[in-house]
Design a protein around this motif. Structure first.
Motif, PDB file in Angstrom:
ATOM      1  N   SER A  53      39.427  48.227  35.719  1.00 22.03           N
ATOM      2  CA  SER A  53      38.804  48.105  34.404  1.00 22.03           C
ATOM      3  C   SER A  53      38.154  46.734  34.273  1.00 22.03           C
ATOM      4  O   SER A  53      38.786  45.716  34.571  1.00 22.03           O
ATOM      5  N   LEU A  54      36.891  46.711  33.877  1.00 29.94           N
ATOM      6  CA  LEU A  54      36.195  45.463  33.554  1.00 29.94           C
ATOM      7  C   LEU A  54      36.019  45.413  32.043  1.00 29.94           C
ATOM      8  O   LEU A  54      35.472  46.350  31.453  1.00 29.94           O
ATOM      9  N   ILE A 110      39.211  41.404  34.519  1.00 26.71           N
ATOM     10  CA  ILE A 110      39.156  42.503  35.482  1.00 26.71           C
ATOM     11  C   ILE A 110      40.598  42.883  35.797  1.00 26.71           C
ATOM     12  O   ILE A 110      41.405  42.034  36.187  1.00 26.71           O
ATOM     13  N   THR A 111      40.919  44.150  35.616  1.00 25.57           N
ATOM     14  CA  THR A 111      42.271  44.655  35.871  1.00 25.57           C
ATOM     15  C   THR A 111      42.230  45.652  37.015  1.00 25.57           C
ATOM     16  O   THR A 111      41.396  46.566  37.020  1.00 25.57           O
ATOM     17  N   ILE A 112      43.119  45.480  37.998  1.00 27.02           N
ATOM     18  CA  ILE A 112      43.199  46.383  39.145  1.00 27.02           C
ATOM     19  C   ILE A 112      44.614  46.953  39.213  1.00 27.02           C
ATOM     20  O   ILE A 112      45.592  46.202  39.347  1.00 27.02           O
ATOM     21  N   ASN A 113      44.694  48.277  39.063  1.00 27.70           N
ATOM     22  CA  ASN A 113      46.003  48.950  39.040  1.00 27.70           C
ATOM     23  C   ASN A 113      46.960  48.298  38.039  1.00 27.70           C
ATOM     24  O   ASN A 113      48.150  48.094  38.324  1.00 27.70           O
ATOM     25  N   GLY A 114      46.422  47.944  36.895  1.00 28.80           N
ATOM     26  CA  GLY A 114      47.252  47.409  35.822  1.00 28.80           C
ATOM     27  C   GLY A 114      47.509  45.921  35.874  1.00 28.80           C
ATOM     28  O   GLY A 114      48.096  45.368  34.942  1.00 28.80           O
ATOM     29  N   SER A 115      47.071  45.230  36.956  1.00 24.55           N
ATOM     30  CA  SER A 115      47.291  43.786  37.077  1.00 24.55           C
ATOM     31  C   SER A 115      45.982  43.030  36.933  1.00 24.55           C
ATOM     32  O   SER A 115      44.976  43.400  37.558  1.00 24.55           O
ATOM     33  N   GLU A 116      45.982  41.972  36.137  1.00 23.42           N
ATOM     34  CA  GLU A 116      44.776  41.169  35.970  1.00 23.42           C
ATOM     35  C   GLU A 116      44.426  40.458  37.273  1.00 23.42           C
ATOM     36  O   GLU A 116      45.304  39.894  37.945  1.00 23.42           O
ATOM     37  N   LEU A 117      43.158  40.497  37.640  1.00 30.16           N
ATOM     38  CA  LEU A 117      42.689  39.827  38.861  1.00 30.16           C
ATOM     39  C   LEU A 117      42.529  38.335  38.591  1.00 30.16           C
ATOM     40  O   LEU A 117      41.703  37.908  37.787  1.00 30.16           O
ATOM     41  N   PRO A 140      43.418  51.038  51.803  1.00 34.37           N
ATOM     42  CA  PRO A 140      43.134  50.600  50.431  1.00 34.37           C
ATOM     43  C   PRO A 140      42.997  51.789  49.492  1.00 34.37           C
ATOM     44  O   PRO A 140      42.875  52.938  49.939  1.00 34.37           O
ATOM     45  N   ASP A 141      43.030  51.523  48.201  1.00 34.67           N
ATOM     46  CA  ASP A 141      42.782  52.568  47.202  1.00 34.67           C
ATOM     47  C   ASP A 141      41.283  52.772  47.004  1.00 34.67           C
ATOM     48  O   ASP A 141      40.838  53.873  46.654  1.00 34.67           O
TER      49      ASP A 141
END
Length: 279
Positions: free
Chosen positions: A7-8, A64-71, A159-160
């Motif tokens: 998510s951005l 930017i969130t990747i799999n629920g964690s903020e990048l 990777p996903d």
């Protein structure tokens, strides 16, 4: 839509010394199992987005969130385990003396055990139909073969998401088709999420969803058919619709009763043959 992977949220990015935003208030999501194409002319912000997604740049503001964690700089290495990237020039990606060594390189860096590594390398090369080239030197391969090996190197890391950053732009038509067909098959077989960064709308036509970037912002978003109906608007942005879509529209203007928008030449030929058989 599947599960939300990335998510951005109102992302902004400025290059050092620049007065303008390379990415300006961009928000969108990436979903599990989809093929998302991000298109735009040079300078539109699409390649900067790829670097932000892979943690090569960090947002000036926004999240930017990747799999629920903020990048962040603290989480970037974990994020890179979830997102693999294939770059424009395949020759710049090779580090091994053989195809096998090259695919194994990332696994070695991650400390994967030898027996597990050997199995992953073999399986990844089989998936891209390059297992017969295990002992080949990479510089003997064609451009399309090199990119398929580069994709295998990413796949071995499991990777996903795989990002193709202009990964077909330096290939001839045959090599480009080889790579895109490989990606399509992988997406269908593995529920692999694909993000394709490109200026080539022929490539984008194979995606499930297209985001059009312009001046660092999301200009349009929709399915390939929805986006290609904006023909004049795309041309103004320095883009062009695929040949099959152009030809389909031209034939409709001559009076041919074609029912569909055609994203590929194969789709157009199929309907023309069906139409001919009814005459």
């Amino acid at each position: 839509m599947g599960k939300k992977l990335v998510s951005l949220d109102h992302v902004v990015f400025n290059y050092e010394g620049s007065d303008s935003h390379a990415i300006n208030d961009v928000s969108f999501d990436i979903y599990e199992g989809e093929w998302l194409a991000i298109v735009g002319h040079n300078g539109s912000g699409k390649s900067t987005l790829a670097k932000l997604l892979n943690g090569l740049h960090f947002a000036s503001s926004g999240v930017i969130t990747i799999n629920g964690s903020e990048l962040t700089q603290a989480t970037v290495w974990e994020a890179r385990r979830k997102i693999g990237m294939v770059f424009q020039n395949p020759d710049n990606q090779f580090v091994g003396t053989t195809v096998e060594d090259d695919v194994a390189f990332g696994l070695e860096n991650n400390g994967i055990q030898q027996d597990i590594m050997a199995e992953r390398v073999k399986r990844a090369l089989m998936k891209v139909k390059m297992d017969a080239f295990l002992d080949q030197e990479p510089h003997h391969l064609s451009g399309g073969q090199k990119q398929r090996v580069a994709i295998a190197g990413v796949l071995a890391l499991q990777p996903d998401i795989i990002i193709l950053d202009e990964a077909t732009s330096m290939l001839d038509p045959r090599g480009r088709e080889e790579v895109l067909e490989t990606v399509r098959e992988l997406k269908e077989e593995n529920v692999l999420t694909v993000v394709s960064i490109t200026h080539d709308l022929e490539e984008a036509a194979k995606a499930d969803r297209i985001i059009v970037m312009n001046k660092g912002q999301v200009h349009r978003e929709g399915s390939p058919i929805e986006i290609f109906r904006l023909e004049d608007e795309l041309i103004e942005l320095g883009l062009d619709i695929p040949f099959s879509v152009k030809l389909s529209k031209a034939l409709q203007k001559t009076g041919l009763d074609l029912k569909n928008d055609h994203l590929t030449e194969e789709e157009l030929v199929k309907e023309l043959c069906e139409l001919h058989s009814k005459m």
